[in-house]
Design a protein around this motif. Structure first.
Motif, PDB file in Angstrom:
ATOM      1  N   THR A  42      37.616  28.467  68.285  1.00 25.41           N
ATOM      2  CA  THR A  42      38.265  26.950  67.762  1.00 25.41           C
ATOM      3  C   THR A  42      37.835  26.709  66.321  1.00 25.41           C
ATOM      4  OG1 THR A  42      36.050  26.040  68.316  1.00 25.41           O
ATOM      5  CG2 THR A  42      37.684  26.381  70.189  1.00 25.41           C
ATOM      6  N   LEU A  43      38.346  25.386  65.910  1.00 23.20           N
ATOM      7  CA  LEU A  43      37.815  25.155  64.822  1.00 23.20           C
ATOM      8  C   LEU A  43      36.702  24.363  64.436  1.00 23.20           C
ATOM      9  CD1 LEU A  43      41.416  24.373  63.026  1.00 23.20           C
ATOM     10  CD2 LEU A  43      40.198  26.321  63.190  1.00 23.20           C
ATOM     11  N   ALA A  44      36.060  24.369  63.511  1.00 24.89           N
ATOM     12  CA  ALA A  44      34.832  23.502  63.135  1.00 24.89           C
ATOM     13  C   ALA A  44      34.686  23.388  61.827  1.00 24.89           C
ATOM     14  CB  ALA A  44      33.621  24.481  63.853  1.00 24.89           C
ATOM     15  N   LYS A  45      33.700  22.289  61.558  1.00 21.38           N
ATOM     16  CA  LYS A  45      33.403  21.830  60.195  1.00 21.38           C
ATOM     17  C   LYS A  45      32.197  22.544  59.693  1.00 21.38           C
ATOM     18  CE  LYS A  45      33.877  17.357  59.583  1.00 21.38           C
ATOM     19  NZ  LYS A  45      33.725  16.016  59.345  1.00 21.38           N
ATOM     20  N   LEU A  46      32.246  23.025  58.622  1.00 19.42           N
ATOM     21  CA  LEU A  46      30.887  23.610  57.910  1.00 19.42           C
ATOM     22  C   LEU A  46      30.597  22.723  56.968  1.00 19.42           C
ATOM     23  CD1 LEU A  46      29.436  26.613  57.793  1.00 19.42           C
ATOM     24  CD2 LEU A  46      30.697  26.783  55.473  1.00 19.42           C
ATOM     25  N   ILE A  47      29.402  22.501  56.762  1.00 14.92           N
ATOM     26  CA  ILE A  47      28.839  21.644  55.636  1.00 14.92           C
ATOM     27  C   ILE A  47      27.664  22.597  54.864  1.00 14.92           C
ATOM     28  CG2 ILE A  47      27.420  19.417  55.089  1.00 14.92           C
ATOM     29  CD1 ILE A  47      28.615  18.592  57.680  1.00 14.92           C
ATOM     30  N   PHE A  48      28.017  22.758  53.716  1.00 18.24           N
ATOM     31  CA  PHE A  48      27.019  23.270  52.738  1.00 18.24           C
ATOM     32  C   PHE A  48      26.269  22.195  51.896  1.00 18.24           C
ATOM     33  CE2 PHE A  48      26.127  25.143  48.904  1.00 18.24           C
ATOM     34  CZ  PHE A  48      25.254  26.279  48.893  1.00 18.24           C
ATOM     35  N   ARG A  49      25.116  22.311  51.803  1.00 23.19           N
ATOM     36  CA  ARG A  49      23.901  21.302  51.074  1.00 23.19           C
ATOM     37  C   ARG A  49      23.116  22.040  50.251  1.00 23.19           C
ATOM     38  NH1 ARG A  49      23.092  17.453  56.203  1.00 23.19           N
ATOM     39  NH2 ARG A  49      24.892  16.580  56.289  1.00 23.19           N
ATOM     40  N   GLU A  50      23.329  21.609  49.011  1.00 24.09           N
ATOM     41  CA  GLU A  50      22.157  22.151  48.016  1.00 24.09           C
ATOM     42  C   GLU A  50      21.992  21.440  46.800  1.00 24.09           C
ATOM     43  OE1 GLU A  50      20.904  26.322  45.788  1.00 24.09           O
ATOM     44  OE2 GLU A  50      23.279  25.792  46.211  1.00 24.09           O
ATOM     45  N   ASP A  51      20.722  20.824  46.617  1.00 17.70           N
ATOM     46  CA  ASP A  51      20.492  20.054  45.587  1.00 17.70           C
ATOM     47  C   ASP A  51      21.411  18.758  45.585  1.00 17.70           C
ATOM     48  OD1 ASP A  51      18.279  21.487  45.151  1.00 17.70           O
ATOM     49  OD2 ASP A  51      19.592  23.020  43.480  1.00 17.70           O
ATOM     50  N   LYS A 102      28.054  33.133  63.292  1.00 16.53           N
ATOM     51  CA  LYS A 102      28.939  33.617  62.361  1.00 16.53           C
ATOM     52  C   LYS A 102      30.140  32.724  62.503  1.00 16.53           C
ATOM     53  CE  LYS A 102      27.039  38.134  61.993  1.00 16.53           C
ATOM     54  NZ  LYS A 102      27.215  39.493  62.292  1.00 16.53           N
ATOM     55  N   ALA A 103      30.755  32.310  61.291  1.00 19.12           N
ATOM     56  CA  ALA A 103      32.219  31.852  61.235  1.00 19.12           C
ATOM     57  C   ALA A 103      32.855  32.203  60.110  1.00 19.12           C
ATOM     58  CB  ALA A 103      31.855  30.250  61.226  1.00 19.12           C
ATOM     59  N   LYS A 104      34.189  32.155  60.044  1.00 19.38           N
ATOM     60  CA  LYS A 104      35.086  32.826  59.202  1.00 19.38           C
ATOM     61  C   LYS A 104      35.756  31.608  58.448  1.00 19.38           C
ATOM     62  CE  LYS A 104      39.587  35.201  59.011  1.00 19.38           C
ATOM     63  NZ  LYS A 104      40.537  35.942  59.668  1.00 19.38           N
ATOM     64  N   ASN A 105      35.435  31.568  57.096  1.00 17.84           N
ATOM     65  CA  ASN A 105      36.092  30.263  56.188  1.00 17.84           C
ATOM     66  C   ASN A 105      37.536  30.722  56.345  1.00 17.84           C
ATOM     67  OD1 ASN A 105      37.064  29.145  53.885  1.00 17.84           O
ATOM     68  ND2 ASN A 105      34.876  28.857  53.288  1.00 17.84           N
ATOM     69  N   LEU A 106      38.255  29.953  56.469  1.00 22.13           N
ATOM     70  CA  LEU A 106      39.779  30.032  56.685  1.00 22.13           C
ATOM     71  C   LEU A 106      40.322  30.015  55.188  1.00 22.13           C
ATOM     72  CD1 LEU A 106      40.608  27.594  59.774  1.00 22.13           C
ATOM     73  CD2 LEU A 106      40.295  30.124  59.772  1.00 22.13           C
ATOM     74  N   ASP A 107      39.962  29.238  54.223  1.00 20.24           N
ATOM     75  CA  ASP A 107      40.331  29.379  52.993  1.00 20.24           C
ATOM     76  C   ASP A 107      40.178  30.760  52.181  1.00 20.24           C
ATOM     77  OD1 ASP A 107      41.313  26.701  53.211  1.00 20.24           O
ATOM     78  OD2 ASP A 107      39.435  25.850  52.436  1.00 20.24           O
ATOM     79  N   THR A 108      38.869  31.324  52.304  1.00 23.10           N
ATOM     80  CA  THR A 108      38.763  32.578  51.739  1.00 23.10           C
ATOM     81  C   THR A 108      38.403  33.847  52.550  1.00 23.10           C
ATOM     82  OG1 THR A 108      36.318  32.165  52.011  1.00 23.10           O
ATOM     83  CG2 THR A 108      37.118  31.027  50.211  1.00 23.10           C
ATOM     84  N   GLY A 109      38.557  33.442  53.643  1.00 18.43           N
ATOM     85  CA  GLY A 109      38.414  34.838  54.687  1.00 18.43           C
ATOM     86  C   GLY A 109      37.057  35.357  54.725  1.00 18.43           C
ATOM     87  N   LEU A 110      36.092  34.713  54.049  1.00 19.03           N
ATOM     88  CA  LEU A 110      34.804  35.493  53.992  1.00 19.03           C
ATOM     89  C   LEU A 110      33.975  34.784  55.280  1.00 19.03           C
ATOM     90  CD1 LEU A 110      34.018  34.745  50.264  1.00 19.03           C
ATOM     91  CD2 LEU A 110      34.596  36.847  51.382  1.00 19.03           C
ATOM     92  N   GLN A 111      33.029  35.727  55.774  1.00 24.72           N
ATOM     93  CA  GLN A 111      31.886  35.115  56.790  1.00 24.72           C
ATOM     94  C   GLN A 111      31.025  34.392  56.221  1.00 24.72           C
ATOM     95  OE1 GLN A 111      30.952  38.241  59.573  1.00 24.72           O
ATOM     96  NE2 GLN A 111      32.998  38.917  60.135  1.00 24.72           N
ATOM     97  N   VAL A 112      30.769  33.284  57.085  1.00 23.53           N
ATOM     98  CA  VAL A 112      29.511  32.540  56.457  1.00 23.53           C
ATOM     99  C   VAL A 112      28.654  32.358  57.679  1.00 23.53           C
ATOM    100  CG1 VAL A 112      30.446  31.304  54.829  1.00 23.53           C
ATOM    101  CG2 VAL A 112      30.825  30.365  57.086  1.00 23.53           C
ATOM    102  N   VAL A 113      27.521  32.031  57.916  1.00 26.16           N
ATOM    103  CA  VAL A 113      26.435  31.772  58.867  1.00 26.16           C
ATOM    104  C   VAL A 113      25.955  30.276  58.957  1.00 26.16           C
ATOM    105  CG1 VAL A 113      24.434  32.528  59.991  1.00 26.16           C
ATOM    106  CG2 VAL A 113      25.766  34.214  58.799  1.00 26.16           C
ATOM    107  N   GLY A 114      26.182  29.732  59.867  1.00 25.51           N
ATOM    108  CA  GLY A 114      25.495  28.333  59.876  1.00 25.51           C
ATOM    109  C   GLY A 114      24.746  27.847  61.307  1.00 25.51           C
TER     110      GLY A 114
END
Length: 158
Positions: free
Chosen positions: A103-112, A133-145
Motif C-alpha cells: 500500500t502507499l504510505a507517507k515517509l517523513i525525513f527529519r534532520e536539523d 523497508k520501503a521503496k521511494n516511488l520517485d527514485t526507486g531507492l529503498q529506505v528504512v523507516g
C-alpha cells in the motif's frame, strides 16, 4: 444423650471443615484462562466479547506459552485462526499492523529542522515502533523507516 449430641455436632463440624479444605485444595489446582468464544480469523482485532474465561487445571497448562490474562490479548491482532475453547498461544497474536506491504504510505525525513515528505511503498508490513523497508516511488531507492501511530514512516538523520 447430650454427650452423643455434642459428639455428633463435633463430627459434623469436622466433616464440614474437611470438605471446605478439600474444596479450597481443589480450587488451588484450578485457574482460569481467556479463550475465544467464537472463531477469530487472522487479521481480526481481538475485542471485548470475543473471549470468555475457561477453568483449567494448572498442571495441564504448566509450561505452555499461552496468554493467561485477557488484558494481554485485548486490542491485539490475531496472526492465525483462533478456535473457540482453545488456549491462545503467545505467538498467535501481535500488535495491530499499521503499515501494510504493497500500500502507499507517507515517509517523513527529519534532520536539523529540515523535513522532507515523500510517498513510498512499504515492502514489509509493520506495527507501531517496528522498522520496515520501503521503496521511494520517485527514485526507486529503498529506505528504512520506523512505523508511527499515524501510519507514517519516520526517518531521522543523524
Amino acid at each position: 444423650m447430650k454427650s452423643v449430641a455434642r459428639k455428633l455436632s463435633a463430627v459434623t463440624l469436622v466433616v464440614i471443615a474437611l470438605s471446605n479444605g478439600a474444596t479450597a485444595f481443589a480450587q488451588s489446582k484450578v485457574t482460569e484462562i481467556p479463550v475465544p468464544n467464537l472463531v477469530i480469523y487472522p487479521g481480526d482485532l481481538i475485542e471485548e466479547g470475543m473471549l470468555t474465561q475457561q477453568r483449567v487445571l494448572k498442571r495441564s497448562i504448566a509450561g505452555m506459552p499461552i496468554h493467561r490474562h485477557e488484558d494481554a490479548i485485548l486490542g491485539k491482532e490475531a496472526k492465525r485462526t483462533l478456535i473457540p475453547g482453545h488456549p491462545i498461544a503467545l505467538n498467535a497474536t501481535r500488535e495491530p499492523l499499521i503499515v501494510r506491504r504493497g500500500t502507499l504510505a507517507k515517509l517523513i525525513f527529519r534532520e536539523d529542522g529540515l523535513e522532507i515528505i515523500a510517498v513510498v511503498e512499504p515492502l514489509q508490513s509493520g506495527a507501531v515502533g517496528e522498522t520496515v523497508k520501503a521503496k521511494n516511488l520517485d527514485t526507486g531507492l529503498q529506505v528504512v523507516g520506523v512505523v508511527q501511530e499515524d501510519g507514517t514512516l519516520l526517518v531521522e538523520g543523524g
